[in-house]
Design a protein around this motif. Structure first.
Motif, PDB file in Angstrom:
ATOM      1  N   THR A   1      11.705  13.706 -14.808  1.00 14.70           N
ATOM      2  CA  THR A   1      13.035  13.785 -15.391  1.00 14.70           C
ATOM      3  C   THR A   1      13.714  15.087 -15.000  1.00 14.70           C
ATOM      4  O   THR A   1      14.894  15.107 -14.623  1.00 14.70           O
ATOM      5  N   LYS A   2      12.957  16.166 -15.047  1.00 12.92           N
ATOM      6  CA  LYS A   2      13.503  17.479 -14.721  1.00 12.92           C
ATOM      7  C   LYS A   2      13.980  17.548 -13.276  1.00 12.92           C
ATOM      8  O   LYS A   2      15.056  18.069 -12.986  1.00 12.92           O
ATOM      9  N   TYR A   3      13.172  17.022 -12.353  1.00 11.61           N
ATOM     10  CA  TYR A   3      13.502  17.116 -10.936  1.00 11.61           C
ATOM     11  C   TYR A   3      14.191  15.867 -10.390  1.00 11.61           C
ATOM     12  O   TYR A   3      14.455  15.770  -9.197  1.00 11.61           O
ATOM     13  N   GLN A   4      14.444  14.890 -11.285  1.00 13.88           N
ATOM     14  CA  GLN A   4      15.113  13.645 -10.895  1.00 13.88           C
ATOM     15  C   GLN A   4      14.382  12.976  -9.726  1.00 13.88           C
ATOM     16  O   GLN A   4      14.973  12.650  -8.699  1.00 13.88           O
ATOM     17  N   LYS A   5      13.077  12.778  -9.928  1.00 16.71           N
ATOM     18  CA  LYS A   5      12.250  12.113  -8.940  1.00 16.71           C
ATOM     19  C   LYS A   5      11.557  10.929  -9.597  1.00 16.71           C
ATOM     20  O   LYS A   5      11.377  10.897 -10.821  1.00 16.71           O
ATOM     21  N   PRO A   6      11.163   9.919  -8.816  1.00 19.85           N
ATOM     22  CA  PRO A   6      10.428   8.794  -9.400  1.00 19.85           C
ATOM     23  C   PRO A   6       9.061   9.231  -9.916  1.00 19.85           C
ATOM     24  O   PRO A   6       8.471  10.184  -9.395  1.00 19.85           O
ATOM     25  N   VAL A   7       8.576   8.533 -10.923  1.00 23.67           N
ATOM     26  CA  VAL A   7       7.281   8.876 -11.516  1.00 23.67           C
ATOM     27  C   VAL A   7       6.163   8.146 -10.763  1.00 23.67           C
ATOM     28  O   VAL A   7       6.116   6.921 -10.761  1.00 23.67           O
ATOM     29  N   PRO A   8       5.243   8.877 -10.128  1.00 23.51           N
ATOM     30  CA  PRO A   8       4.143   8.221  -9.425  1.00 23.51           C
ATOM     31  C   PRO A   8       3.062   7.779 -10.413  1.00 23.51           C
ATOM     32  O   PRO A   8       2.947   8.323 -11.512  1.00 23.51           O
ATOM     33  N   GLU A   9       2.290   6.801 -10.020  1.00 26.23           N
ATOM     34  CA  GLU A   9       1.172   6.330 -10.834  1.00 26.23           C
ATOM     35  C   GLU A   9      -0.089   7.102 -10.461  1.00 26.23           C
ATOM     36  O   GLU A   9      -0.291   7.467  -9.301  1.00 26.23           O
ATOM     37  N   LEU A  10      -0.943   7.333 -11.451  1.00 27.38           N
ATOM     38  CA  LEU A  10      -2.229   7.985 -11.194  1.00 27.38           C
ATOM     39  C   LEU A  10      -3.284   6.912 -10.912  1.00 27.38           C
ATOM     40  O   LEU A  10      -3.507   6.041 -11.744  1.00 27.38           O
ATOM     41  N   SER A  11      -3.898   6.983  -9.757  1.00 28.91           N
ATOM     42  CA  SER A  11      -4.952   6.029  -9.413  1.00 28.91           C
ATOM     43  C   SER A  11      -6.217   6.342 -10.211  1.00 28.91           C
ATOM     44  O   SER A  11      -6.357   7.415 -10.799  1.00 28.91           O
ATOM     45  N   ASP A  12      -7.162   5.397 -10.210  1.00 30.49           N
ATOM     46  CA  ASP A  12      -8.433   5.615 -10.904  1.00 30.49           C
ATOM     47  C   ASP A  12      -9.171   6.817 -10.316  1.00 30.49           C
ATOM     48  O   ASP A  12      -9.790   7.604 -11.047  1.00 30.49           O
ATOM     49  N   SER A  13      -9.093   6.966  -9.006  1.00 26.90           N
ATOM     50  CA  SER A  13      -9.785   8.091  -8.368  1.00 26.90           C
ATOM     51  C   SER A  13      -9.142   9.420  -8.762  1.00 26.90           C
ATOM     52  O   SER A  13      -9.832  10.433  -8.943  1.00 26.90           O
ATOM     53  N   ALA A  14      -7.814   9.430  -8.917  1.00 21.88           N
ATOM     54  CA  ALA A  14      -7.117  10.648  -9.328  1.00 21.88           C
ATOM     55  C   ALA A  14      -7.485  11.022 -10.760  1.00 21.88           C
ATOM     56  O   ALA A  14      -7.734  12.198 -11.064  1.00 21.88           O
ATOM     57  N   ILE A  15      -7.516  10.016 -11.636  1.00 21.70           N
ATOM     58  CA  ILE A  15      -7.879  10.262 -13.030  1.00 21.70           C
ATOM     59  C   ILE A  15      -9.304  10.798 -13.123  1.00 21.70           C
ATOM     60  O   ILE A  15      -9.581  11.755 -13.854  1.00 21.70           O
ATOM     61  N   LYS A  16     -10.205  10.212 -12.354  1.00 21.18           N
ATOM     62  CA  LYS A  16     -11.602  10.669 -12.365  1.00 21.18           C
ATOM     63  C   LYS A  16     -11.703  12.115 -11.914  1.00 21.18           C
ATOM     64  O   LYS A  16     -12.445  12.913 -12.492  1.00 21.18           O
ATOM     65  N   LYS A  17     -10.950  12.461 -10.902  1.00 19.76           N
ATOM     66  CA  LYS A  17     -10.962  13.839 -10.398  1.00 19.76           C
ATOM     67  C   LYS A  17     -10.422  14.808 -11.442  1.00 19.76           C
ATOM     68  O   LYS A  17     -10.966  15.906 -11.629  1.00 19.76           O
TER      69      LYS A  17
END
Length: 443
Positions: free
Chosen positions: A326-342
């Motif tokens: 919202t602050k930078y007016q950019k789309p919100v990316p999704e966190l993959s399972d591998s990203a969450i695990k990391k």
């Protein structure tokens, strides 16, 4: 409330002239300062809605140290700052944004983009409040803390918040205020480490015009601004010893005198203080007044480090991404399972502040698609030179308890000897013995 007044801080006269011409034509009232020193002096006379701050001045032309140093004095004053640099890089920009800047522009600037960034801003208070770290309490440790907060918030008791750097002590203070009966009144925050000793009384109690050389107008202090609300004193452990009696006096009798005034003013203010220092140890070493500590710690709340609240990591990361998008007016990316695990498996030595820093980097570099593990920049660290296979799979609390038991047995139950070997004060060791229900064994 839209931006009306802009302060340009840049040592390049041509840059200041071009910006002043552009902004004046757009209807803004513009002020100029050619150095950090000139900026600080001018801010004693004016209160701009926005500051355009160059990062490089006389010391060098690339590091941005001077600009970042000035920025860190402006943010506690709730001044809105957009950074400007001709040497834009991700690390420098992120550091500035983490320090509290609301946006940045790269020189030479695009006029349309610059004006849009200025128009997007609103009042300083609004933006300061809007992008605070999210309050998340999904883990059991935080749920227990939340239950305690709801009990204490409705009282007017002074609270001392302890915890490591980056755990969110200022956010917790704000949460307590919002849960209290004072929520409709002001929440004032002061970083005690950032107040020059010569301005301590003025910052806390205000001053009258003519009270000292630079006092060119009346100014309300923090206690006056927080009347019937909450005053948050961050990094209270850094308060110089010779200034502590001045704070103690108002906490004891509930009144103070504005510099240059004759009348005593009553203060109806709830005090919340925070520190990452061991104040009991500071008392023992003669660096902190015991009577002041007793006035501050009617209740003490210890906020746990992020590594002890792993269930909060994912919701904190996702909420941060949404707020930053919202602050930078950019789309919100999704966190993959591998990203969450990391994220969950990382040892967050910088706690929630480090997590937000990482998510800001992720957002700034993201194209809006899914975030994979390799997209998350995590700093590596080494714990001494001990082989990992020699460390048992225990929690940090379990490791600490085993270390205390070992040292206490070695010292034959003598707390003073054990505390010295552990490198902590006797009071700190007593608290840990209570925490791990070991006190009775070593009475």
């Amino acid at each position: 409330m839209t931006i009306k007044t802009v302060l340009i801080v840049d040592d390049d006269q041509d840059v200041r002239f071009a910006l002043t011409l552009l902004l004046t034509h757009q209807g803004y009232q513009v002020y100029e300062a050619d150095s950090p020193t000139a900026c600080k002096l001018l801010l004693k006379e004016i209160a701009p809605d926005l500051i355009l701050l160059d990062l490089n001045f006389t010391q060098d032309t690339t590091s941005g140290r001077e600009g970042l140093s000035l920025l860190k004095t402006l943010v506690p004053q709730k001044l809105k700052v957009i950074l400007m640099t001709a040497w834009a890089c991700v690390d420098l920009v992120v550091e500035g944004l983490q320090a509290g800047a609301v946006d940045f522009v790269e020189k030479p600037w695009d006029k349309t983009s610059l004006l849009q960034k200025i128009k997007r801003q609103r009042s300083s208070v609004e933006t300061y409040e809007q992008y605070q770290e999210p309050w998340v309490a999904e883990s059991e440790a935080m749920k227990q803390l939340e239950r305690l907060i709801q009990q204490l918030a409705i009282t007017d008791a002074n609270i001392l918040i302890t915890g490591e750097n980056g755990t969110g002590k200022s956010l917790l203070a704000k949460h307590i205020h919002q849960s209290s009966q004072r929520t409709e009144k002001s929440f004032e925050s002061l970083n005690m480490a950032a107040i020059p000793e010569t301005l301590f009384e003025s910052e806390l109690f205000g001053h009258k015009k003519g009270a000292f050389t630079d006092a060119k107008f009346d100014r309300k202090g923090a206690f006056q601004r927080a009347e019937k609300g909450t005053l948050f004193l961050d990094e209270i452990g850094t308060l110089p010893f010779h200034l502590q009696p001045k704070l103690l006096q108002v906490l004891e009798n509930g009144s103070f005198t504005t510099l240059g005034a004759d009348e005593t003013v009553k203060a109806d203010v709830r005090i919340i203080a925070a520190t990452n220092a061991d104040l009991d140890d500071a008392v023992e070493q003669g660096r902190f007044r015991e009577d002041l500590l007793y006035r501050l710690n009617t209740f003490t709340i210890e906020i746990p480090p992020l590594r002890e609240r792993k269930q909060d990591i994912t919701p904190l990361a996702m909420t941060a991404l949404h707020q930053l998008a919202t602050k930078y007016q950019k789309p919100v990316p999704e966190l993959s399972d591998s990203a969450i695990k990391k994220l969950v498996n990382h040892v967050w030595l910088g706690n929630v502040r480090e997590l937000n820093h990482v998510m800001e980097r992720v957002l700034l570099l993201s194209d809006g698609s899914e975030v994979l593990a390799e997209h998350i920049p995590l700093s590596s660290f080494k714990k001494r030179s001990i082989k990992s296979e020699l460390i048992p799979e225990l929690s940090l609390a379990e490791l600490e308890m085993k270390r205390i038991v070992y040292v206490m047995e070695k010292a034959e139950g003598q707390v003073s000897i054990a505390a010295k070997e552990l490198g902590i004060s006797r009071n700190a060791l007593y608290r840990r013995l209570e925490k791990y229900q070991l006190a009775e064994e070593y009475e």
